[in-house]
Write an enzyme that holds these catalytic residues in place. Structure first.
Site, PDB file in Angstrom:
ATOM      1  N   ASP A  18       0.851  -1.196   0.000  1.00  0.00           N
ATOM      2  CA  ASP A  18       0.000   0.000   0.000  1.00  0.00           C
ATOM      3  C   ASP A  18       0.887   1.245   0.000  1.00  0.00           C
ATOM      4  O   ASP A  18       0.551   2.276  -0.586  1.00  0.00           O
ATOM      5  CB  ASP A  18      -0.930   0.007   1.216  1.00  0.00           C
ATOM      6  CG  ASP A  18      -2.309   0.578   0.918  1.00  0.00           C
ATOM      7  OD1 ASP A  18      -2.379   1.622   0.253  1.00  0.00           O
ATOM      8  OD2 ASP A  18      -3.306  -0.014   1.348  1.00  0.00           O
ATOM      9  N   HIS A  21       1.723   3.245  -3.207  1.00  0.00           N
ATOM     10  CA  HIS A  21       0.867   4.297  -3.790  1.00  0.00           C
ATOM     11  C   HIS A  21       1.465   5.694  -3.597  1.00  0.00           C
ATOM     12  O   HIS A  21       1.691   6.402  -4.584  1.00  0.00           O
ATOM     13  CB  HIS A  21      -0.554   4.220  -3.218  1.00  0.00           C
ATOM     14  CG  HIS A  21      -1.338   3.045  -3.708  1.00  0.00           C
ATOM     15  ND1 HIS A  21      -1.649   2.854  -5.037  1.00  0.00           N
ATOM     16  CD2 HIS A  21      -1.867   1.986  -3.053  1.00  0.00           C
ATOM     17  CE1 HIS A  21      -2.343   1.734  -5.171  1.00  0.00           C
ATOM     18  NE2 HIS A  21      -2.486   1.183  -3.980  1.00  0.00           N
ATOM     19  N   SER A 171     -11.304   0.506   2.329  1.00  0.00           N
ATOM     20  CA  SER A 171     -10.397   1.125   1.348  1.00  0.00           C
ATOM     21  C   SER A 171     -10.469   2.645   1.328  1.00  0.00           C
ATOM     22  O   SER A 171      -9.507   3.298   0.935  1.00  0.00           O
ATOM     23  CB  SER A 171     -10.711   0.615  -0.065  1.00  0.00           C
ATOM     24  OG  SER A 171     -10.978  -0.754  -0.060  1.00  0.00           O
ATOM     25  N   TYR A 291     -13.036   6.099  -3.246  1.00  0.00           N
ATOM     26  CA  TYR A 291     -11.793   5.396  -3.553  1.00  0.00           C
ATOM     27  C   TYR A 291     -10.693   6.408  -3.861  1.00  0.00           C
ATOM     28  O   TYR A 291     -10.917   7.376  -4.590  1.00  0.00           O
ATOM     29  CB  TYR A 291     -12.035   4.499  -4.767  1.00  0.00           C
ATOM     30  CG  TYR A 291     -11.104   3.325  -4.878  1.00  0.00           C
ATOM     31  CD1 TYR A 291     -10.995   2.402  -3.846  1.00  0.00           C
ATOM     32  CD2 TYR A 291     -10.341   3.120  -6.023  1.00  0.00           C
ATOM     33  CE1 TYR A 291     -10.152   1.311  -3.947  1.00  0.00           C
ATOM     34  CE2 TYR A 291      -9.496   2.026  -6.137  1.00  0.00           C
ATOM     35  CZ  TYR A 291      -9.405   1.124  -5.092  1.00  0.00           C
ATOM     36  OH  TYR A 291      -8.572   0.043  -5.188  1.00  0.00           O
TER      37      TYR A 291
END
Length: 348
Positions: A18, A21, A171, A291
């Site tokens: 993660d 990102h 998320s 998102y």
């Protein structure tokens, strides 16, 4: 709170997946190795390593990484003394061939991720991972967008395909502790006793720790976190804080309270391209339940149509847009601009 005294959980590290990102998928092999070794030495039992969007995520759409998944996994796995390595796979991005490759490189855990209403697309990948005798996790993303009853159906599908652990995944960093409790309690009750339950949080509303503790109260035994919170939006649940809170509460993690602080402070913070914090954008993602990848599209639309990105994100959240509907962002911005009289007459 004392009910959790003596309970054991598995802390699953997200820093190297993660965390890709905010690094735009450009971590170096040296950074991966150094951080992974620090996590391993701190006692973290499970470490996820892939492109931010999972195996096969390297693309124009999701971003080209500095190295391939094979190179990252090949650099980290041989160095691990006690930690196991996991990989994320999104059906439609990652394939069965990626799964085979991961297994051959020594990946222990595969996490097959779908939108929280689309578990049926995971059957091929979950059943194949089980055939390979891998620790197989079904990962239901954007879980705030489904009811507890809906999540139960999806979780049971993944379990029926062979998943031995089901994750409820926040998320967007939208959920509050009560949202977590109602969903995880329902799913825990519906799954077989031997099927594990996990929770993946984001810190967009500063609820990462509170939500993780709520999840543990509901029977979750696997909790995702990242050193210094390195992850999308305002980051994942910060691991060094989670470990300290668990220690105070008597929850056993097996992670050294001081060593994980040092990994966060000495190894992870220095590689950040910008501070991982709850800024206006991350807060809006959490507030509107959107998102993370929609943010840049919303900013572009703001420049084009004059509708503030924040207003647009709130509207997208209200409409229940999900990843993959990026084309609808432009359409929504156009509609809002029309309603607000921001368009020249001929465009209206």
């Amino acid at each position: 709170m004392t009910t959790l005294q003596g309970k054991s959980i598995t802390v699953h590290d997200m820093t190297l997946r993660d965390g890709m990102h905010p690094k735009r998928h450009l971590m170096t092999l040296d950074q991966m190795r150094t951080i992974a070794q620090g996590l391993d030495a701190a006692g973290v039992p499970l470490i996820e390593v892939t492109h931010g969007d999972g195996l096969g995520g390297s693309s124009l759409n999701y971003g080209f990484p500095a190295h391939s998944d094979e190179e990252y996994l090949g650099a980290v796995i041989p160095l691990m003394k006690q930690a196991k390595v996991s990989a994320l796979l999104l059906p439609g991005i990652g394939t069965v061939d990626h799964l085979k490759m991961a297994r051959e490189l020594g990946v222990h855990t595969i996490r097959v991720a779908t939108h929280c209403t689309e578990a049926d697309v995971s059957e091929q990948h979950i059943s194949y991972a089980r055939k390979l005798d891998m620790d197989t996790v079904g990962f239901l993303m954007m879980a705030h967008m489904n009811s507890p009853e809906g999540l139960v159906k999806q979780a049971k599908l993944m379990e029926s395909y062979g998943a031995n652990c089901i994750y409820i995944t926040d998320s967007a960093g939208y959920m509050l502790p009560d949202d977590v409790k109602v969903r995880l309690s329902a799913v825990r009750e519906a799954l077989k006793p031997e099927t594990e339950l996990g929770f993946h949080g984001h810190h967009n509303l500063a609820m990462g720790i509170a939500n993780s503790i709520a999840a543990i109260e509901c029977g979750a035994t696997r909790i995702d976190a990242a050193a210094a919170g390195l992850g999308a939006g305002a980051g994942n649940t910060p691991m060094e804080v989670l470990v300290a809170v668990c220690d105070r509460m008597g929850i056993r993690t097996g992670v050294d309270v001081w060593k994980i602080q040092d990994v966060a402070e000495d190894l992870v913070v220095p590689i950040m391209d910008f501070p991982i914090r709850i800024d206006r954008d991350a807060l809006t993602l959490g507030y509107a339940g959107v998102y993370g990848s929609f943010l840049l599209f919303a900013k572009r639309a703001e420049k084009k149509y004059g509708v503030p990105a924040r207003d647009l994100l709130v509207e997208l959240g209200r409409r229940g847009m999900v990843g993959g509907q990026e084309d609808m962002i432009e359409d929504t911005a156009l509609t809002m601009a029309r309603q607000r009289g921001l368009l020249p007459e001929q465009a209206a």
